[in-house]
Design an enzyme around this catalytic site. Structure first.
Site, mmCIF file in Angstrom:
data_model
loop_
_atom_site.group_PDB
_atom_site.id
_atom_site.type_symbol
_atom_site.label_atom_id
_atom_site.label_comp_id
_atom_site.label_asym_id
_atom_site.label_seq_id
_atom_site.Cartn_x
_atom_site.Cartn_y
_atom_site.Cartn_z
ATOM 1 N N GLU A 1 58.051 15.334 37.453
ATOM 2 C CA GLU A 1 58.279 13.882 37.501
ATOM 3 C C GLU A 1 59.766 13.537 37.458
ATOM 4 O OE1 GLU A 1 56.079 11.383 37.992
ATOM 5 O OE2 GLU A 1 54.641 12.986 38.375
ATOM 6 N N LYS B 1 46.768 2.440 38.885
ATOM 7 C CA LYS B 1 48.106 3.027 38.996
ATOM 8 C C LYS B 1 49.194 1.970 38.810
ATOM 9 C CE LYS B 1 47.571 7.217 41.685
ATOM 10 N NZ LYS B 1 48.131 7.985 42.794
ATOM 11 N N ASP B 2 48.972 0.772 39.358
ATOM 12 C CA ASP B 2 49.977 -0.284 39.205
ATOM 13 C C ASP B 2 50.103 -0.696 37.738
ATOM 14 O OD1 ASP B 2 50.361 -0.172 41.901
ATOM 15 O OD2 ASP B 2 49.422 -2.099 42.375
ATOM 16 N N GLU C 1 41.505 9.053 48.293
ATOM 17 C CA GLU C 1 41.653 8.097 49.400
ATOM 18 C C GLU C 1 41.967 6.726 48.798
ATOM 19 O OE1 GLU C 1 36.869 7.515 49.944
ATOM 20 O OE2 GLU C 1 37.941 9.296 50.609
ATOM 21 N N TYR C 2 42.330 5.786 49.682
ATOM 22 C CA TYR C 2 42.699 4.471 49.187
ATOM 23 C C TYR C 2 41.494 3.788 48.535
ATOM 24 C CZ TYR C 2 44.492 -0.239 48.855
ATOM 25 O OH TYR C 2 44.900 -1.446 48.360
ATOM 26 N N HIS C 3 41.725 3.225 47.334
ATOM 27 C CA HIS C 3 40.684 2.428 46.680
ATOM 28 C C HIS C 3 41.389 1.325 45.885
ATOM 29 C CE1 HIS C 3 37.315 1.185 44.240
ATOM 30 N NE2 HIS C 3 36.518 1.930 44.996
ATOM 31 N N GLU D 1 48.173 8.749 36.611
ATOM 32 C CA GLU D 1 48.316 9.009 38.061
ATOM 33 C C GLU D 1 47.571 10.278 38.460
ATOM 34 O OE1 GLU D 1 52.709 7.024 38.893
ATOM 35 O OE2 GLU D 1 52.484 9.201 38.931
ATOM 36 N N ARG E 1 48.343 27.518 19.202
ATOM 37 C CA ARG E 1 47.847 27.505 20.583
ATOM 38 C C ARG E 1 47.848 26.079 21.147
ATOM 39 N NH1 ARG E 1 44.766 30.668 24.207
ATOM 40 N NH2 ARG E 1 43.032 29.375 24.884
ATOM 41 N N GLU F 1 56.068 7.210 29.914
ATOM 42 C CA GLU F 1 56.240 7.950 31.179
ATOM 43 C C GLU F 1 55.208 9.076 31.266
ATOM 44 O OE1 GLU F 1 57.250 8.267 34.626
ATOM 45 O OE2 GLU F 1 58.793 7.089 33.640
HETATM 46 N N1 LIG Z 1 44.301 6.204 45.764
HETATM 47 C C1 LIG Z 1 45.029 5.060 45.853
HETATM 48 N N2 LIG Z 1 44.443 3.912 46.224
HETATM 49 C C2 LIG Z 1 45.139 2.765 46.297
HETATM 50 N N3 LIG Z 1 46.453 2.650 46.051
HETATM 51 C C3 LIG Z 1 47.114 3.754 45.662
HETATM 52 C C4 LIG Z 1 46.449 5.022 45.548
HETATM 53 N N4 LIG Z 1 47.365 5.948 45.160
HETATM 54 C C5 LIG Z 1 48.508 5.289 45.032
HETATM 55 N N5 LIG Z 1 48.388 3.980 45.316
HETATM 56 C C6 LIG Z 1 49.451 2.948 45.306
HETATM 57 O O1 LIG Z 1 50.689 3.571 45.515
HETATM 58 C C7 LIG Z 1 51.530 3.379 44.367
HETATM 59 C C8 LIG Z 1 52.303 4.661 44.106
HETATM 60 O O2 LIG Z 1 51.391 5.653 43.700
HETATM 61 P P1 LIG Z 1 51.843 7.149 43.394
HETATM 62 O O3 LIG Z 1 50.685 7.915 42.893
HETATM 63 O O4 LIG Z 1 52.560 7.676 44.588
HETATM 64 O O5 LIG Z 1 52.825 6.913 42.222
HETATM 65 P P2 LIG Z 1 54.368 7.265 42.253
HETATM 66 O O6 LIG Z 1 55.071 6.289 43.136
HETATM 67 O O7 LIG Z 1 54.480 8.713 42.527
HETATM 68 O O8 LIG Z 1 54.682 6.908 40.772
HETATM 69 P P3 LIG Z 1 55.807 7.608 39.923
HETATM 70 O O9 LIG Z 1 57.097 7.283 40.641
HETATM 71 O O10 LIG Z 1 55.650 6.935 38.560
HETATM 72 O O11 LIG Z 1 55.477 9.080 39.884
HETATM 73 C C9 LIG Z 1 50.583 2.987 43.229
HETATM 74 O O12 LIG Z 1 51.237 2.186 42.253
HETATM 75 C C10 LIG Z 1 49.511 2.218 43.976
HETATM 76 O O13 LIG Z 1 49.931 0.878 44.213
#
Ligand SMILES: Nc1ncnc2c1ncn2[C@@H]1O[C@H](COP(=O)(O)OP(=O)(O)OP(=O)(O)O)[C@@H](O)[C@H]1O
Length: 126
Positions: free
Chosen positions: A30, A96-97, A87-89, A78, A14, A71
């Site tokens: 992805e 994420k970076d 929301e943006y934080h 993510e 499982r 990956e």
């Molecule tokens: N909630 C958030 N607050 C601040 N910045 C964010 C947020 N979500 C995403 N970001 C910024 O946007 C970028 C891209 O995020 P996202 O989740 O879209 O990843 P992605 O480009 O889809 O990555 P991948 O290509 O690996 O799937 C992040 O690296 C970060 O800099």
């Protein structure tokens, strides 16, 4: 959205089933994951054209699995960030970076391994 937590996996079969579901989800959702899988297939097919030793294949496997695992880790991070905040934080950006940084570093590592393995073999043709 709030549903009861599913029961804990009680058997290895499982657990393996749900782990495989996770890999399939990463593949479906992805683009970068699919790209790395395609590159893996191309690199292994390419290796057939050369005289690769078992040790060469060992390094090739390490290079491939490091990128694929990082990956998946990046995708997990993510998704977790998106689950916690939509929301943006600045902290979400940082997380994420840095997570994307893991993939970048492992891709550079694998690229260097690829160069070290393939370039000497290609040179023997000239
Ligand atoms: N909630 C958030 N607050 C601040 N910045 C964010 C947020 N979500 C995403 N970001 C910024 O946007 C970028 C891209 O995020 P996202 O989740 O879209 O990843 P992605 O480009 O889809 O990555 P991948 O290509 O690996 O799937 C992040 O690296 C970060 O800099």
């Amino acid at each position: 959205m709030n549903q009861p937590r599913p029961e804990k996996n009680k058997t290895f079969k499982r657990s393996a089933h749900f782990a495989w579901e996770g890999v399939k989800t990463a593949y479906r959702e992805e683009r970068n994951f699919r790209f790395h899988i395609s590159m893996t297939v191309i690199v292994f097919l390419g290796s057939l054209a050369f005289d690769f030793s078992p040790s060469d294949y060992k390094w090739l496997l390490v290079a491939v699995f490091v990128v694929i695992a990082s990956e998946i880790l990046n995708t997990i991070i993510e998704n977790l960030v998106d689950l916690v905040i939509d929301e943006y934080h600045p902290l979400a950006k940082k997380v994420k970076d840095m997570s994307a940084g893991i993939v970048l570093i492992s891709a550079v590592f694998s690229f260097i391994i690829g160069l070290l393995l393939f370039v000497p073999k290609i040179m023997t043709y000239f």
